[in-house]
Design a protein around this motif. Structure first.
Motif, PDB file in Angstrom:
ATOM      1  N   VAL A  68       0.853  -1.183   0.000  1.00  0.00           N
ATOM      2  CA  VAL A  68       0.000   0.000   0.000  1.00  0.00           C
ATOM      3  C   VAL A  68       0.899   1.246   0.000  1.00  0.00           C
ATOM      4  O   VAL A  68       1.919   1.280   0.695  1.00  0.00           O
ATOM      5  N   ASN A  69       0.507   2.248  -0.811  1.00  0.00           N
ATOM      6  CA  ASN A  69       1.351   3.442  -1.004  1.00  0.00           C
ATOM      7  C   ASN A  69       1.873   4.053   0.290  1.00  0.00           C
ATOM      8  O   ASN A  69       3.070   4.282   0.426  1.00  0.00           O
ATOM      9  N   ASN A  70       0.992   4.344   1.230  1.00  0.00           N
ATOM     10  CA  ASN A  70       1.452   5.026   2.446  1.00  0.00           C
ATOM     11  C   ASN A  70       2.139   4.105   3.445  1.00  0.00           C
ATOM     12  O   ASN A  70       2.524   4.531   4.529  1.00  0.00           O
ATOM     13  N   LYS A  71       2.329   2.845   3.051  1.00  0.00           N
ATOM     14  CA  LYS A  71       3.035   1.882   3.916  1.00  0.00           C
ATOM     15  C   LYS A  71       4.410   1.519   3.341  1.00  0.00           C
ATOM     16  O   LYS A  71       5.125   0.718   3.919  1.00  0.00           O
ATOM     17  N   ARG A  72       4.759   2.121   2.226  1.00  0.00           N
ATOM     18  CA  ARG A  72       6.037   1.801   1.580  1.00  0.00           C
ATOM     19  C   ARG A  72       7.213   2.364   2.379  1.00  0.00           C
ATOM     20  O   ARG A  72       7.072   3.311   3.136  1.00  0.00           O
ATOM     21  N   ASN A  73       8.368   1.752   2.154  1.00  0.00           N
ATOM     22  CA  ASN A  73       9.622   2.165   2.815  1.00  0.00           C
ATOM     23  C   ASN A  73       9.565   2.006   4.333  1.00  0.00           C
ATOM     24  O   ASN A  73      10.192   2.752   5.067  1.00  0.00           O
ATOM     25  N   LYS A  74       8.793   1.008   4.773  1.00  0.00           N
ATOM     26  CA  LYS A  74       8.696   0.724   6.208  1.00  0.00           C
ATOM     27  C   LYS A  74       9.073  -0.713   6.518  1.00  0.00           C
ATOM     28  O   LYS A  74       8.845  -1.199   7.613  1.00  0.00           O
ATOM     29  N   GLY A  75       9.609  -1.416   5.519  1.00  0.00           N
ATOM     30  CA  GLY A  75      10.084  -2.775   5.746  1.00  0.00           C
ATOM     31  C   GLY A  75       9.080  -3.876   5.445  1.00  0.00           C
ATOM     32  O   GLY A  75       9.392  -5.055   5.621  1.00  0.00           O
ATOM     33  N   TYR A  76       7.882  -3.534   4.966  1.00  0.00           N
ATOM     34  CA  TYR A  76       6.879  -4.563   4.710  1.00  0.00           C
ATOM     35  C   TYR A  76       7.276  -5.473   3.549  1.00  0.00           C
ATOM     36  O   TYR A  76       7.116  -6.694   3.638  1.00  0.00           O
ATOM     37  N   ALA A  77       7.779  -4.919   2.467  1.00  0.00           N
ATOM     38  CA  ALA A  77       8.194  -5.741   1.320  1.00  0.00           C
ATOM     39  C   ALA A  77       9.359  -6.651   1.712  1.00  0.00           C
ATOM     40  O   ALA A  77       9.372  -7.832   1.368  1.00  0.00           O
ATOM     41  N   THR A  78      10.307  -6.108   2.430  1.00  0.00           N
ATOM     42  CA  THR A  78      11.442  -6.912   2.897  1.00  0.00           C
ATOM     43  C   THR A  78      10.960  -8.057   3.770  1.00  0.00           C
ATOM     44  O   THR A  78      11.408  -9.200   3.623  1.00  0.00           O
ATOM     45  N   ALA A  79      10.024  -7.756   4.672  1.00  0.00           N
ATOM     46  CA  ALA A  79       9.482  -8.799   5.548  1.00  0.00           C
ATOM     47  C   ALA A  79       8.778  -9.886   4.734  1.00  0.00           C
ATOM     48  O   ALA A  79       8.934 -11.077   5.017  1.00  0.00           O
ATOM     49  N   LEU A  80       8.006  -9.486   3.709  1.00  0.00           N
ATOM     50  CA  LEU A  80       7.315 -10.465   2.873  1.00  0.00           C
ATOM     51  C   LEU A  80       8.293 -11.333   2.089  1.00  0.00           C
ATOM     52  O   LEU A  80       8.117 -12.546   1.992  1.00  0.00           O
ATOM     53  N   ILE A  81       9.321 -10.723   1.533  1.00  0.00           N
ATOM     54  CA  ILE A  81      10.311 -11.486   0.763  1.00  0.00           C
ATOM     55  C   ILE A  81      11.063 -12.454   1.678  1.00  0.00           C
ATOM     56  O   ILE A  81      11.255 -13.623   1.337  1.00  0.00           O
ATOM     57  N   ASN A  82      11.467 -11.984   2.841  1.00  0.00           N
ATOM     58  CA  ASN A  82      12.147 -12.872   3.799  1.00  0.00           C
ATOM     59  C   ASN A  82      11.229 -14.014   4.225  1.00  0.00           C
ATOM     60  O   ASN A  82      11.666 -15.167   4.315  1.00  0.00           O
ATOM     61  N   PHE A  83       9.968 -13.708   4.463  1.00  0.00           N
ATOM     62  CA  PHE A  83       8.995 -14.734   4.825  1.00  0.00           C
ATOM     63  C   PHE A  83       8.878 -15.764   3.705  1.00  0.00           C
ATOM     64  O   PHE A  83       8.907 -16.973   3.960  1.00  0.00           O
ATOM     65  N   ALA A  84       8.737 -15.298   2.458  1.00  0.00           N
ATOM     66  CA  ALA A  84       8.597 -16.209   1.312  1.00  0.00           C
ATOM     67  C   ALA A  84       9.839 -17.080   1.149  1.00  0.00           C
ATOM     68  O   ALA A  84       9.725 -18.281   0.873  1.00  0.00           O
ATOM     69  N   CYS A  85      11.007 -16.499   1.322  1.00  0.00           N
ATOM     70  CA  CYS A  85      12.250 -17.281   1.213  1.00  0.00           C
ATOM     71  C   CYS A  85      12.313 -18.358   2.298  1.00  0.00           C
ATOM     72  O   CYS A  85      12.664 -19.512   2.015  1.00  0.00           O
ATOM     73  N   ASN A  86      11.963 -17.999   3.513  1.00  0.00           N
ATOM     74  CA  ASN A  86      11.961 -18.979   4.600  1.00  0.00           C
ATOM     75  C   ASN A  86      10.896 -20.042   4.378  1.00  0.00           C
ATOM     76  O   ASN A  86      11.126 -21.227   4.652  1.00  0.00           O
ATOM     77  N   TYR A  87       9.753 -19.649   3.872  1.00  0.00           N
ATOM     78  CA  TYR A  87       8.684 -20.605   3.547  1.00  0.00           C
ATOM     79  C   TYR A  87       9.164 -21.585   2.489  1.00  0.00           C
ATOM     80  O   TYR A  87       8.953 -22.786   2.600  1.00  0.00           O
ATOM     81  N   ALA A  88       9.828 -21.070   1.461  1.00  0.00           N
ATOM     82  CA  ALA A  88      10.351 -21.923   0.384  1.00  0.00           C
ATOM     83  C   ALA A  88      11.355 -22.940   0.918  1.00  0.00           C
ATOM     84  O   ALA A  88      11.358 -24.095   0.498  1.00  0.00           O
ATOM     85  N   LYS A  89      12.183 -22.517   1.846  1.00  0.00           N
ATOM     86  CA  LYS A  89      13.180 -23.429   2.420  1.00  0.00           C
ATOM     87  C   LYS A  89      12.514 -24.594   3.132  1.00  0.00           C
ATOM     88  O   LYS A  89      13.055 -25.706   3.148  1.00  0.00           O
ATOM     89  N   THR A  90      11.367 -24.356   3.739  1.00  0.00           N
ATOM     90  CA  THR A  90      10.671 -25.432   4.446  1.00  0.00           C
ATOM     91  C   THR A  90       9.994 -26.401   3.485  1.00  0.00           C
ATOM     92  O   THR A  90       9.674 -27.522   3.857  1.00  0.00           O
ATOM     93  N   LYS A  91       9.782 -25.976   2.249  1.00  0.00           N
ATOM     94  CA  LYS A  91       9.096 -26.810   1.257  1.00  0.00           C
ATOM     95  C   LYS A  91      10.053 -27.634   0.412  1.00  0.00           C
ATOM     96  O   LYS A  91       9.638 -28.559  -0.258  1.00  0.00           O
ATOM     97  N   ASN A  92      11.318 -27.288   0.391  1.00  0.00           N
ATOM     98  CA  ASN A  92      12.292 -28.008  -0.452  1.00  0.00           C
ATOM     99  C   ASN A  92      13.165 -28.916   0.360  1.00  0.00           C
ATOM    100  O   ASN A  92      13.550 -28.779   1.388  1.00  0.00           O
TER     101      ASN A  92
END
Length: 116
Positions: A92-116
């Protein structure tokens, strides 16, 4: 921050689909999330969300701030042939540059590690 998988059991599902649609259709996101650049319609988008859920390895994760406000999403796909793919991400526009995208990418990477 709280990251949750978007599924049939999530609270406020319809409200979240509306926010998800609104975020997809924002001009800066639409050019990256739509092959045609044409905004997604509500009925089409709902059908798309409902038909891909837990099918073809596609998963959606939404992120919320401490006030429980929707801040963004990430969509991933698991595939035997291609491994783990990031299909889309938007904040969301007013939520950018607050670490949300980084948190989502890190979450997805960790999720992927549990699946492989």
């Amino acid at each position: 921050m709280k990251i949750v998988e978007f599924n049939n059991e999530i609270e406020n599902r319809e409200e979240l689909i509306d926010k998800f649609l609104e975020l997809h259709n924002q001009e800066q996101n639409l050019k990256m999330l739509s092959f045609t650049g044409i905004p997604f319609g509500g009925e089409f988008f709902r059908e798309l969300v409902n038909s891909t859920e837990n099918v073809m390895g596609i998963k959606q994760f939404h992120i919320f701030n401490v006030e429980n406000e929707f801040c963004g999403f990430i969509v991933t796909k698991e595939s035997i042939m291609y491994g783990f793919e990031l299909l889309s991400i938007a904040i969301v526009n007013n939520k950018r540059n607050k670490g949300y995208a980084t948190a989502l990418i890190n979450f997805a990477c960790n999720y992927a590690k549990t699946k492989n």
